[in-house]
Design a protein around this motif. Structure first.
Motif, PDB file in Angstrom:
ATOM      1  N   PRO A  18     -14.334 -26.292  30.930  1.00 46.03           N
ATOM      2  CA  PRO A  18     -14.623 -27.462  30.070  1.00 46.03           C
ATOM      3  C   PRO A  18     -16.086 -27.903  30.160  1.00 46.03           C
ATOM      4  CG  PRO A  18     -13.541 -28.175  32.083  1.00 46.03           C
ATOM      5  CD  PRO A  18     -13.553 -26.662  32.121  1.00 46.03           C
ATOM      6  N   HIS A  20     -19.369 -29.615  29.214  1.00 43.59           N
ATOM      7  CA  HIS A  20     -19.612 -30.841  28.440  1.00 43.59           C
ATOM      8  C   HIS A  20     -20.611 -30.528  27.319  1.00 43.59           C
ATOM      9  CE1 HIS A  20     -20.717 -34.909  27.383  1.00 43.59           C
ATOM     10  NE2 HIS A  20     -19.777 -35.390  28.191  1.00 43.59           N
ATOM     11  N   THR A  23     -24.016 -32.225  27.668  1.00 44.26           N
ATOM     12  CA  THR A  23     -24.813 -31.658  28.764  1.00 44.26           C
ATOM     13  C   THR A  23     -25.376 -30.304  28.356  1.00 44.26           C
ATOM     14  OG1 THR A  23     -23.425 -32.795  30.376  1.00 44.26           O
ATOM     15  CG2 THR A  23     -24.768 -30.969  31.188  1.00 44.26           C
ATOM     16  N   GLY A  55     -18.107 -28.765  20.806  1.00 40.13           N
ATOM     17  CA  GLY A  55     -16.851 -29.085  21.479  1.00 40.13           C
ATOM     18  C   GLY A  55     -15.635 -28.487  20.805  1.00 40.13           C
ATOM     19  N   LYS A  58     -14.401 -23.516  24.109  1.00 43.61           N
ATOM     20  CA  LYS A  58     -14.896 -23.549  25.481  1.00 43.61           C
ATOM     21  C   LYS A  58     -15.191 -22.124  25.944  1.00 43.61           C
ATOM     22  CE  LYS A  58     -12.186 -27.623  26.855  1.00 43.61           C
ATOM     23  NZ  LYS A  58     -11.478 -27.779  25.568  1.00 43.61           N
ATOM     24  N   LEU A  79     -20.470 -29.335  33.766  1.00 45.33           N
ATOM     25  CA  LEU A  79     -19.167 -29.971  33.558  1.00 45.33           C
ATOM     26  C   LEU A  79     -19.276 -31.489  33.508  1.00 45.33           C
ATOM     27  CD1 LEU A  79     -17.062 -27.849  36.097  1.00 45.33           C
ATOM     28  CD2 LEU A  79     -17.728 -27.277  33.759  1.00 45.33           C
ATOM     29  N   PRO A  81     -21.227 -35.291  32.510  1.00 43.82           N
ATOM     30  CA  PRO A  81     -21.965 -35.862  31.367  1.00 43.82           C
ATOM     31  C   PRO A  81     -23.464 -35.644  31.543  1.00 43.82           C
ATOM     32  CG  PRO A  81     -20.334 -37.409  32.183  1.00 43.82           C
ATOM     33  CD  PRO A  81     -20.399 -36.292  33.181  1.00 43.82           C
TER      34      PRO A  81
END
Length: 392
Positions: A18, A20, A23, A55, A58, A79, A81
């Motif tokens: 996952p 981010h 990020t 998003g 992944k 991973l 923020p």
């Protein structure tokens, strides 16, 4: 049973990570990688990377690891923020021209962090303060220059046949004083992650016990000479900082002061006046002075201008001609790996680190950390200092 085992223990190629999206966008900007280049490094199509950014998909574990390596970040950071602020330089930015205040590249940040790691270890190892750090703060540039010439025996250094020999001997003399000199052109042993001379030429970490000078080895040897002298002036002043494009006019007072110290040290007024050919065009005279004093033609032109040997108009004409005929910076590389490792990490530092390892004060892992090399290379480095090869 085999299907159940696979379901319970999926391969890294199947596990989704996952990452981010915010990020990932921040990391691409920080590392100065475009989407196309990042996708190529990871080995996926550009559309897939854009899906990660939005998003909508992944990456697998294997893809995420490649992505982290390409971005020069640890996988766990991807991973979380994105940070609220970008990475900050741990040294004062004194660069001139357009590079001032620019977001530092990952390579520049790693150069400063590497130097700080070495400085921390060196400080604990040495402990005794050096009397000259900060001693030049209240002195005129020519006073500091005279002090440096006497301490470093510049007259003897001028006898070096080539500028590379002069630079190597000058570094040795500087290190004898207790100043670490790092001459690096790339991050650790990764020759693909080079330092851009356009971003920075060097920096100084002024410290009473463990002063460190960093010189960008991707620059021309003659420019490295002036950078070394300039950064050494910073140590004498007791004010460190990051420098770049030293051929630009300085804005900060400390930069103008350090420039004057470096020029007066490397090109003493009396000797320079005798060497300057008044009957030749400025650029030809600068070329002769460049050979005589082991500096760049630009440094010689600026010294001549400062001493009133050429008018400003002639200087500007010579400067324009010099820029037009300037070749690209040297690529470097090749040569003896172990000798290069000592140059990059400071000959004095590598000798002391090997000694500490032989005394049992540091292990191979710490050696690898301090030299910015792999553990295997650290073992080989230590083995070279033993009469019997050391096995990991």
């Amino acid at each position: 049973m085999e299907e159940l085992r696979k379901a319970q223990n999926p391969s890294p190629e199947k596990v989704e990570v996952p990452v981010h999206p915010g990020t990932l966008r921040w990391a691409l900007e920080w590392s100065r990688l475009g989407v196309e280049e990042a996708a190529r490094k990871v080995g996926v199509r550009e559309e897939k990377l854009r899906a990660w950014l939005e998003g909508q998909a992944k990456p697998t574990y294997a893809q995420a690891r490649k992505l982290a390596r390409a971005l020069h970040l640890g996988l766990p950071k991807l991973l979380l923020p994105p940070p609220k602020e970008g990475p900050q330089l741990p040294v004062k930015d004194l660069r001139r021209g357009p590079s001032f205040g620019e977001r530092p590249s990952p390579e520049l940040l790693e150069a400063t962090y590497d130097a700080l790691r070495k400085q921390d270890w060196w400080r604990e190892r040495r402990r005794e303060p050096l009397p000259f750090v900060g001693s030049g703060k209240a002195k005129a540039p020519h006073e500091v220059a005279e002090e440096l010439r006497e301490l470093l025996d510049l007259e003897a250094l001028w006898k070096a046949p080539r500028v590379e020999d002069f630079l190597r001997r000058l570094v040795s003399k500087v290190e004898e004083l207790g100043v670490l000199v790092l001459r690096q052109g790339h991050v650790g042993t990764n020759t693909r992650r080079v330092y851009d001379p356009g971003e920075f030429s060097g920096f100084a970490l002024a410290d009473p016990v463990a002063p460190v000078v960093f010189v960008n080895a991707r620059d021309y040897s003659r420019r490295q000479v002036f950078t070394l002298a300039h950064e050494l002036a910073h140590v004498w002043r007791g004010e460190g900082g990051l420098d770049g494009a030293l051929e630009e006019e300085p804005q900060a007072e400390v930069e103008a002061w350090a420039d004057e110290v470096a020029a007066a040290f490397l090109m003493p007024e009396e000797a320079f006046r005798e060497a300057w050919s008044q009957d030749r065009p400025p650029l030809e005279a600068a070329r002769e002075a460049s050979e005589r004093f082991k500096v760049s033609k630009l440094a010689a032109l600026r010294r001549a201008l400062g001493l009133g040997l050429i008018p400003k108009g002639s200087f500007l004409e010579a400067l324009e001609a010099l820029k037009e005929g300037e070749p690209p910076p040297p690529r470097g590389g090749g040569g003896d790996f172990w000798r290069a490792l000592e140059v990059q990490n400071s000959p004095a530092f590598t000798r002391e680190l090997r000694k500490a390892a032989q005394e049992g004060e540091v292990d191979a892992k710490e050696v690898a950390y301090l030299l910015n090399v792999s553990l295997r290379t650290a073992w080989e480095f230590l083995a070279r200092g033993q009469s019997e090869p050391v096995s990991p």
